[in-house]
Design a protein around this motif. Structure first.
Motif, PDB file in Angstrom:
ATOM      1  N   GLN A   3       0.833  -1.198   0.000  1.00  0.00           N
ATOM      2  CA  GLN A   3       0.000   0.000   0.000  1.00  0.00           C
ATOM      3  C   GLN A   3       0.874   1.258   0.000  1.00  0.00           C
ATOM      4  O   GLN A   3       0.554   2.250  -0.669  1.00  0.00           O
ATOM      5  N   CYS A   4       1.981   1.218   0.734  1.00  0.00           N
ATOM      6  CA  CYS A   4       2.943   2.333   0.718  1.00  0.00           C
ATOM      7  C   CYS A   4       3.414   2.607  -0.708  1.00  0.00           C
ATOM      8  O   CYS A   4       3.495   3.767  -1.135  1.00  0.00           O
ATOM      9  N   ALA A   5       3.751   1.542  -1.425  1.00  0.00           N
ATOM     10  CA  ALA A   5       4.257   1.698  -2.788  1.00  0.00           C
ATOM     11  C   ALA A   5       3.198   2.298  -3.706  1.00  0.00           C
ATOM     12  O   ALA A   5       3.513   3.104  -4.585  1.00  0.00           O
ATOM     13  N   VAL A   6       1.936   1.917  -3.503  1.00  0.00           N
ATOM     14  CA  VAL A   6       0.848   2.468  -4.321  1.00  0.00           C
ATOM     15  C   VAL A   6       0.630   3.945  -3.994  1.00  0.00           C
ATOM     16  O   VAL A   6       0.484   4.780  -4.882  1.00  0.00           O
ATOM     17  N   PRO A  65       0.974  13.181   0.916  1.00  0.00           N
ATOM     18  CA  PRO A  65       1.964  12.384   1.661  1.00  0.00           C
ATOM     19  C   PRO A  65       1.394  11.743   2.916  1.00  0.00           C
ATOM     20  O   PRO A  65       1.971  10.798   3.445  1.00  0.00           O
ATOM     21  N   LYS A  66       0.257  12.239   3.404  1.00  0.00           N
ATOM     22  CA  LYS A  66      -0.334  11.650   4.605  1.00  0.00           C
ATOM     23  C   LYS A  66      -0.722  10.192   4.375  1.00  0.00           C
ATOM     24  O   LYS A  66      -0.626   9.374   5.282  1.00  0.00           O
ATOM     25  N   LEU A  67      -1.167   9.873   3.170  1.00  0.00           N
ATOM     26  CA  LEU A  67      -1.569   8.498   2.873  1.00  0.00           C
ATOM     27  C   LEU A  67      -0.371   7.562   2.964  1.00  0.00           C
ATOM     28  O   LEU A  67      -0.460   6.475   3.556  1.00  0.00           O
ATOM     29  N   PHE A  68       0.750   7.979   2.396  1.00  0.00           N
ATOM     30  CA  PHE A  68       1.963   7.150   2.456  1.00  0.00           C
ATOM     31  C   PHE A  68       2.419   6.963   3.895  1.00  0.00           C
ATOM     32  O   PHE A  68       2.728   5.844   4.318  1.00  0.00           O
ATOM     33  N   ARG A  69       2.446   8.045   4.659  1.00  0.00           N
ATOM     34  CA  ARG A  69       2.913   7.949   6.043  1.00  0.00           C
ATOM     35  C   ARG A  69       1.991   7.072   6.890  1.00  0.00           C
ATOM     36  O   ARG A  69       2.462   6.312   7.743  1.00  0.00           O
ATOM     37  N   ARG A  70       0.690   7.168   6.642  1.00  0.00           N
ATOM     38  CA  ARG A  70      -0.235   6.342   7.413  1.00  0.00           C
ATOM     39  C   ARG A  70      -0.005   4.858   7.109  1.00  0.00           C
ATOM     40  O   ARG A  70      -0.013   4.015   8.015  1.00  0.00           O
ATOM     41  N   SER A  71       0.215   4.521   5.846  1.00  0.00           N
ATOM     42  CA  SER A  71       0.485   3.130   5.473  1.00  0.00           C
ATOM     43  C   SER A  71       1.797   2.650   6.069  1.00  0.00           C
ATOM     44  O   SER A  71       1.914   1.500   6.509  1.00  0.00           O
ATOM     45  N   LEU A  72       2.791   3.546   6.080  1.00  0.00           N
ATOM     46  CA  LEU A  72       4.089   3.188   6.658  1.00  0.00           C
ATOM     47  C   LEU A  72       3.945   2.915   8.148  1.00  0.00           C
ATOM     48  O   LEU A  72       4.536   1.959   8.682  1.00  0.00           O
ATOM     49  N   ARG A  73       3.158   3.733   8.842  1.00  0.00           N
ATOM     50  CA  ARG A  73       2.906   3.487  10.268  1.00  0.00           C
ATOM     51  C   ARG A  73       2.212   2.147  10.477  1.00  0.00           C
ATOM     52  O   ARG A  73       2.532   1.407  11.408  1.00  0.00           O
ATOM     53  N   SER A  74       1.257   1.845   9.605  1.00  0.00           N
ATOM     54  CA  SER A  74       0.540   0.567   9.734  1.00  0.00           C
ATOM     55  C   SER A  74       1.468  -0.606   9.481  1.00  0.00           C
ATOM     56  O   SER A  74       1.370  -1.646  10.147  1.00  0.00           O
ATOM     57  N   SER A  75       2.363  -0.452   8.532  1.00  0.00           N
ATOM     58  CA  SER A  75       3.328  -1.519   8.258  1.00  0.00           C
ATOM     59  C   SER A  75       4.227  -1.748   9.461  1.00  0.00           C
ATOM     60  O   SER A  75       4.495  -2.891   9.854  1.00  0.00           O
TER      61      SER A  75
END
Length: 936
Positions: free
Chosen positions: A118-121, A128-138
């Motif tokens: 999801q981070c990659a997508v 950028p909030k979407l990427f950071r949120r996915s990174l936190r979830s990972s």
């Protein structure tokens, strides 16, 4: 639905500024002449470079334009868009729905990797909030220590804390999620990662305890044997030494010669007397705290030689806790790799990663990360993962796309790629880098492999690589086939095909690209340059204004400045160059030949000279007229004379956030913090950094600490803003009101007072205190806070004074240069026909605003034009997959009985926000309906 009352100033829909610069082809200059001779001489003296000849056969007839530009003007012949290094899909909604299903169905062990996809997508999306949120979830769902170390370090890097003066790479933010000590603890516990960590404690458990050997040695144990090392003996307890491992047990109790000996020679086993004494102590106490690191390293070797699992684990953990600096990490990682010490290597890697990006310039670190041997050594211990090299590749490409280091890291990324999406990303990025390096055959091979793995966007890279090798028709056929194979072709497909055709066909493709995706900047730039080639400079500027009205793109700002110089508008050129340097401080103009700062110095004498006081007045005017680009330019000018002014840096960050340029805004905030000489100010800026990167509670803690030192406008404003970022109950609203009133009692300038009054009015409206709200808005307008017209209009509307509300918004439209939002808001206060007109204009000015699409779609549904309503929403979703757009289209599909489409849109929406209650309800309903239909 409650809205944050402060989003008029600090938008929560933040988007990262554009990365990279566009390289243009340039025309040769005609002989000098006209009013620009002086600037030309300055440029030639300063740069001493030869002009680059372009392939264009056109000539310009604007004599003074050419004389001002030693490299000529850009030519359409060689303009081309950059290839996005991120994953890109013909149907992003379909991909997001697939990713959501994968996350939802994943086991605990698989979930972290699913979130990484999801981070990659999300990496390719502007928010950028979407990427950071996915990174936190990972990171939240990481199971092994290696994944925790990589993802925690990545989260820290996203805040770029390395740029904050006075911070240490191993500093902890206070939460388990990013705590460097917590990252070294194995185990899966996703429920606690957002809890406070124990870093503030005194030493942390066993690490703070020292064992007193003398108090337990002779009295509690009977020494019945010795190990002889050289001329010295180490007295031991036989059964305690035997308990260390099976080999020791076999030696001491297994019938060997040593079983009967009271003294055993141990000289040839590579351990010192000091080391053996430590082993004896450990055999009784199971502690290592009192021993220096070199002794523990000896014990680690002994543990490996004699298979002492417990001793090895203890040595590994103990040494891992000692690693805190780059020098220590460089020294200890070799021991860790040699002795297969998993935690020690993890701790060393953690230091390398938390020291990024500077550690990437350390040759020893590069050797470990980049070489084949280094990756294999890391892999042997489970420390060479796709996540690691994904992280490193992002930093390397940002630092220097063309470097050998970047290529080597991407080659290691390819070696770690297992799943199809990993191969798509790894090979696509490698292709992008090879194309930049002009290694076209290698680029084409990499892009082809990405396509074979399922990444259709890499066909753009295949076509471009062929085009660069003069296979233009082959490139055309590739993209033409791609368009033919997709009923719903995308803007980037038509944009790419335009490169390989000419004349009307090229212009038609570019127009289609803009219609399908108005956020693509290349078509605007091409049309602008084409107009310049026809000496239509004003029309060219107007073309660029279309995209710059809603997207602060550095390459478009450069193009507009370039053309402004050509039309002798030095004020306009200087304004745009200052603005783009705010976005990208190292921007190189004119085919990478002239640094933007040099152009500022060369143009400044030709523009109006202003004192610092004049600049403040000009900033006030630009701010009041909602001219954010103009405001950025003025602040840049002021900072040139006062670079250490933290207040100006903070103002700069607010403007950048308003322009959805979060990356640049965070840089300005960090500079504000670094330049501030007062601790309470630094705490406020640190609070904003934390808040803007998703750490609300930590931001509030910074605010409290600042208040304890000194009460100030900015700290009360920060605290009020952070508290208002949630659904406020009456008690909370009253507290926010008190905070804003406290802020207004503190010294500040009119710009900030106006914002505070505007925000206070919004809270009063939410509390149904309309008269108090009206007073706030009126007071804000009295100090020229133009946006307060919108709040006052809302008050009139709630008082059923619709005409007054409409008129108030008209005043805002007349005053504001960027007025798309004003047209959108005014549409709420008029009849349907006028509303449709306002919303059409809002979409024309800013196609990224989603409300107009939703309104038009709702009107079409009311008129029973379901397909047209779906088409209206799909038009926007194709270039902006917004949560509300997807939810509305899913609801429409559900009402039309198209369950599969409704479910897919819900899944895509939940990929963006998995906790969105309305979408979850609709999703469950649609799935139940679909399941019932399947049973019939």
């Amino acid at each position: 639905m409650h809205h944050n009352p402060f989003t008029t100033m600090r938008s929560l829909k933040l988007a990262e500024g554009c990365k990279g610069t566009q390289v243009y082809a340039l025309n040769p200059p005609p002989p000098p002449g006209g009013v620009g001779d002086k600037l030309l001489q300055h440029l030639q003296d300063h740069l001493r470079v030869n002009s680059i000849r372009s392939k264009s056969s056109r000539t310009y007839h604007h004599q003074s334009t050419s004389s001002l530009l030693p490299y000529g003007l850009p030519a359409t012949d060689l303009l081309e868009p950059q290839i996005d290094p991120s994953l890109k899909f013909p149907d992003l909604v379909d991909k997001m729905a697939e990713v959501y299903r994968r996350i939802d169905a994943s086991t605990n062990l698989e979930r972290s990797r699913a979130f990484l996809e999801q981070c990659a997508v999300f990496r390719g999306l502007p928010d950028p909030k979407l990427f950071r949120r996915s990174l936190r979830s990972s990171r939240q769902h990481a199971v092994d220590v290696h994944a925790k170390v990589v993802l925690s370090s990545w989260l820290r890097f996203e805040r770029r804390e390395d740029e904050l003066i006075g911070t240490c790479s191993m500093d902890c933010c206070g939460r388990i999620l990013e705590c460097p000590k917590a990252s070294l603890l194995p185990g899966y516990d996703p429920e606690t990662v957002y809890d406070p960590c124990l870093c503030s404690g005194s030493g942390g458990g066993s690490n703070g305890v020292v064992v007193n050997e003398c108090s337990t040695s002779d009295e509690a144990f009977e020494y019945d044997m010795s190990f002889c090392i050289g001329d010295e003996e180490v007295r031991c307890v036989r059964y305690k030494i035997a308990s260390l491992s099976r080999p020791f047990k076999a030696m001491l109790y297994g019938g060997f010669r040593e079983t009967k000996l009271g003294t055993i020679s141990f000289t040839q086993n590579g351990i010192s007397v000091e080391g053996m004494r430590a082993a004896e102590v450990f055999s009784r106490t199971k502690r290592l705290d009192e021993f220096p690191s070199h002794v523990v390293l000896e014990l680690l070797k002994l543990a490996n030689r004699f298979c002492c699992d417990e001793l090895k684990s203890s040595c590994d953990s103990h040494l891992a806790r000692l690693v805190s600096t780059l020098d220590e990490a460089m020294l200890l990682i070799e021991y860790g790799l040699e002795e297969s010490a998993y935690l020690l290597v993890a701790a060393c890697l953690q230091v390398f990663l938390r020291e990024l990006p500077s550690s990437m310039h350390n040759p020893n670190v590069i050797k470990i990360f980049c070489s084949v041997e280094g990756r294999e050594r890391l892999s042997s211990l489970g420390h060479a993962s796709f996540a690691l090299y994904f992280f490193l590749s992002q930093i390397a490409m940002e630092d220097d796309t063309k470097s050998n280091t970047t290529v080597m890291i991407l080659e290691r990324l390819v070696e770690c790629a297992v799943e199809s999406w990993e191969k798509q990303l790894a090979y696509h990025q490698l292709g992008v880098v090879m194309l930049e390096r002009k290694e076209y055959k290698d680029a084409q091979r990499a892009f082809n492999t990405a396509v074979e793995a399922g990444h259709l966007y890499s066909l753009v890279g295949v076509a471009r690589s062929k085009f660069k090798r003069d296979h233009r028709y082959s490139a055309y056929k590739i993209i033409n086939s791609l368009i033919s194979d997709h009923k719903a072709a995308t803007g980037w497909m038509h944009q790419e095909r335009s490169l390989y055709c000419s004349g009307k066909e090229k212009l038609l493709d570019l127009d289609t690209a803009t219609e399908l995706d108005p956020t693509l900047t290349f078509p605007y730039k091409f049309r602008a340059v084409a107009l310049v080639e026809e000496n239509q400079f004003n029309a060219a500027i107007s073309e660029l204004n279309k995209v710059l009205g809603f997207k602060a793109s550095p390459d478009c700002l450069e193009m507009r400045a370039w053309i402004s110089i050509g039309k002798e508008d030095y004020e306009g050129a200087l304004k745009d160059i200052r603005a783009l340097l705010t976005l990208e401080p190292n921007f190189m103009m004119f085919n990478g030949k002239i640094h933007g700062d040099h152009m500022v110095e060369l143009l400044r004498p030709l523009a109006h000279q202003r004192s610092q006081a004049d600049c403040w007045m000009q900033l006030f005017d630009h701010w009041s007229s909602v001219d954010d680009i103009g405001s950025l330019a003025v602040v840049h000018d002021m900072l040139a004379h006062d670079p250490g002014n933290s207040l100006l840096r903070f103002r700069q960050s607010l403007l950048l956030l308003r322009l959805n340029c979060q990356k640049a805004a965070m840089r300005s905030l960090r500079l504000a913090r670094n330049h501030s000489k007062l601790k309470h100010e630094r705490l406020v800026y640190e609070g904003w950094i934390l808040y803007d990167t998703g750490h609300r509670e930590e931001a509030l803690a910074k605010a409290e600490e600042s208040i304890s030192i000194q009460r100030s406008f900015e700290v009360f404003f920060l605290k009020a803003y952070a508290l208002a970022d949630s659904t406020l109950d009456p008690k909370s609203s009253e507290y926010v009101i008190q905070l804003l009133e406290e802020a207004l009692r503190c010294p500040s300038d009119a710009l900030r007072k106006g914002q505070a009054l505007n925000n206070l009015g919004s809270v009063y409206v939410d509390c149904d205190k309309l008269d108090l709200a009206a007073d706030c808005y009126t007071n804000a307008l009295n100090i020229k806070h133009t946006r307060a017209h919108q709040g006052l209009a809302r008050v009139y509307h709630l008082k059923n004074q619709r005409k007054a509300a409409y008129d108030e918004m008209t005043k805002l439209i007349e005053k504001a240069q960027n007025n798309a939002s004003a047209y959108e808001k005014r549409s709420e206060y008029c009849d349907r026909e006028i509303a449709q007109s306002d919303l059409s204009l809002a979409t024309e000015l800013d196609p990224l605003r989603t409300y107009p699409y939703r309104y038009r779609a709702a009107v079409l549904m009311d008129d029973h034009k379901e397909n047209e309503a779906i088409e209206e929403l799909s038009k926007a979703i194709s270039f902006k997959p917004d949560l509300q757009l997807l939810h509305l289209r899913a609801a429409f599909y559900d009402s039309m009985g198209e369950g599969a489409s409704a479910i897919k849109d819900c899944e895509a929406a939940l990929c963006i926000d998995p906790g969105h209650a309305d979408t979850l309800d609709l999703y469950h309903k649609a799935r139940e309906t679909s399941a019932a239909a399947d049973q019939k």
